[in-house]
Design an enzyme around this catalytic site. Structure first.
Site, PDB file in Angstrom:
ATOM      1  N   CYS A 180       0.824  -1.214   0.000  1.00 46.22           N
ATOM      2  CA  CYS A 180       0.000   0.000   0.000  1.00 46.22           C
ATOM      3  C   CYS A 180       0.857   1.263   0.000  1.00 46.22           C
ATOM      4  CB  CYS A 180      -0.931  -0.003   1.209  1.00 46.22           C
ATOM      5  SG  CYS A 180      -1.895   1.515   1.339  1.00 46.22           S
ATOM      6  N   TRP A 232      -9.217   5.869  -0.197  1.00 49.81           N
ATOM      7  CA  TRP A 232      -9.726   6.555  -1.390  1.00 49.81           C
ATOM      8  C   TRP A 232      -8.867   6.094  -2.565  1.00 49.81           C
ATOM      9  CZ3 TRP A 232      -8.013   9.518   2.885  1.00 49.81           C
ATOM     10  CH2 TRP A 232      -6.674   9.917   2.823  1.00 49.81           C
ATOM     11  N   GLU A 282      -5.277   3.610 -10.434  1.00 47.16           N
ATOM     12  CA  GLU A 282      -6.004   2.357 -10.170  1.00 47.16           C
ATOM     13  C   GLU A 282      -7.197   2.244 -11.101  1.00 47.16           C
ATOM     14  OE1 GLU A 282      -6.279   3.199  -5.659  1.00 47.16           O
ATOM     15  OE2 GLU A 282      -6.286   1.012  -5.864  1.00 47.16           O
ATOM     16  N   ARG A 293      -0.078   4.601   2.999  1.00 47.35           N
ATOM     17  CA  ARG A 293      -0.012   4.332   4.433  1.00 47.35           C
ATOM     18  C   ARG A 293       0.279   5.531   5.331  1.00 47.35           C
ATOM     19  NH1 ARG A 293       4.156  -0.400   4.787  1.00 47.35           N
ATOM     20  NH2 ARG A 293       4.575  -0.166   2.551  1.00 47.35           N
TER      21      ARG A 293
END
Ligand code: ARG
Length: 377
Positions: free
Chosen positions: A65, A238, A243, A68
């Site tokens: 991720c 979010w 993506e 973070r």
């Protein structure tokens, strides 16, 4: 089977970290109580505060991720009390309301009951992502919708679900309790905020009637805190623009829109010098960025996310915690070398608490002894 240290040891390591990080008093009393509870019941029960902080630590430790930096802001909703599939459905509708806030997205995690010491699973959500669009196979071999959802769509269809046959039919929620067959629930349309995609310079893009949902919500990972595993602990953040723009709409195995865009843009796909895929991808990402902004839905881009990740690394170093990360996942799928994260080296060690992949809920483990919640972060 992967061998873990005894539960007692895992609990101790977590509680020591939790008390140290939060500055709470009372570690030794809590350790003694947990020891006794494990001796009597083969498990132990986290306090609400422990689950909350543990879930935040799990996010902080998620090697894949890039977002973070915001781990401390995770809102944790404790729903370890649910006993029916209806309860789980209602909890997920509540989760969506609380996480969406009309576009002011709030990172949120809802935690359902833990795996029992005998290995039984009290709650399992079968969807990989709470919000996804169905795939409809057409007789001519082509299809409509999100190809990645083909298998899951077939499961829903076998349970009587049909959908409207559009490219963006929201799949239903499938929930199973105690290993019973799953039950199917529709997500109310008003709970699912969506963004119509348009482009500031190309009016034809809006005519393609593309859209995407506002909240990315992963619903099939196992949250592990101090040796306790929560097989249903759906969470959201979010979106980062790539993506949606590069992967969900662009991947060949998803909506495969790069050739369609190149066509509309009048690019020569036979001329190697045109870099048509690159140009189409930039336009798709511009459109997604523009559309989420216009709709007032929070979204970051890869440049901002990369800088935020660098800040996260500095914060963690200052707190004396080594950062672990998976380079291939941290580095965004567009303009990689223009981002600071591209030029870093990361240690991909797996640290607890964390989120783990589970086997698909519809696949039976190969052998009874195989742990269905493999520990590959
Ligand atoms: N990439 C996934 C999707 O498109 C979501 C993964 C989590 N992403 C996030 N921004 N929290 O839905």
């Amino acid at each position: 089977m992967t061998s873990h240290p005894p539960l007692r040891k895992q609990a101790q390591a977590f509680l020591e970290a939790y008390y140290a990080e939060t500055g709470r008093p009372g570690l030794s009393d809590r350790l003694a109580a947990v020891e006794a509870e494990i001796a009597a019941t083969a498990t132990y029960t986290h306090s609400c505060e422990e689950v909350e902080h543990g879930a935040r630590m799990a996010w902080r430790n998620s090697n894949r991720c890039i977002g973070r930096l915001f781990w401390k802001s995770l809102a944790v909703v404790d729903r370890r009390d649910v006993s029916t599939a209806e309860d789980v459905h209602r909890a997920m509708v509540d989760h969506l309301a609380m996480a969406t806030q009309g576009g002011r997205i709030r990172p949120t995690l809802t935690v359902f009951p833990a795996l029992r010491p005998d290995g039984s699973v009290p709650v399992r959500i079968w969807n990989k992502h709470l919000i996804r669009y169905a795939f409809h196979q057409l007789p001519d071999g082509k299809g409509i919708g999100d190809l990645a959802q083909s298998e899951f769509t077939n499961i829903c269809r076998r349970m009587g679900w049909q959908g409207e046959g559009t490219p963006f039919d929201i799949l239903p929620l499938l929930v199973s309790m105690e290993g019973a067959p799953p039950r199917l629930f529709e997500l109310p349309q008003e709970s699912v905020l969506e963004v119509p995609i348009s482009h500031p310079e190309y009016p034809w893009l809006a005519e393609m009637r593309l859209k995407w949902h506002a909240v990315p919500l992963i619903s099939d990972m196992v949250l592990e805190i101090g040796g306790i595993r929560y097989p249903a602990a759906p969470f959201n953040g979010w979106y980062m623009v790539t993506e949606v723009g590069s992967r969900n709409l662009g991947d060949e195995s998803r909506y495969n829109l790069l050739p369609v865009l190149a066509e509309r843009m009048g690019l020569d796909r036979d001329a190697p010098s045109v870099l048509w895929k690159d140009r189409a991808m930039v336009v798709l990402n511009e459109a997604v960025r523009h559309s989420y902004d216009k709709a007032g839905v929070m979204l970051t881009d890869h440049h901002e996310a990369s800088e935020q990740f660098m800040r996260f690394m500095r914060n963690e170093e200052a707190a004396g915690r080594p950062v672990t990360a998976d380079w291939a996942w941290i580095v965004p799928p567009m303009s990689a070398s223009a981002l600071t994260v591209f030029h870093q080296k990361f240690d991909d060690a797996v640290v607890s608490p964390n989120f783990f992949y589970a086997d698909d809920a519809w696949r039976k483990p190969a052998t009874a002894s195989r742990c269905p919640f493999h520990q590959t972060a």
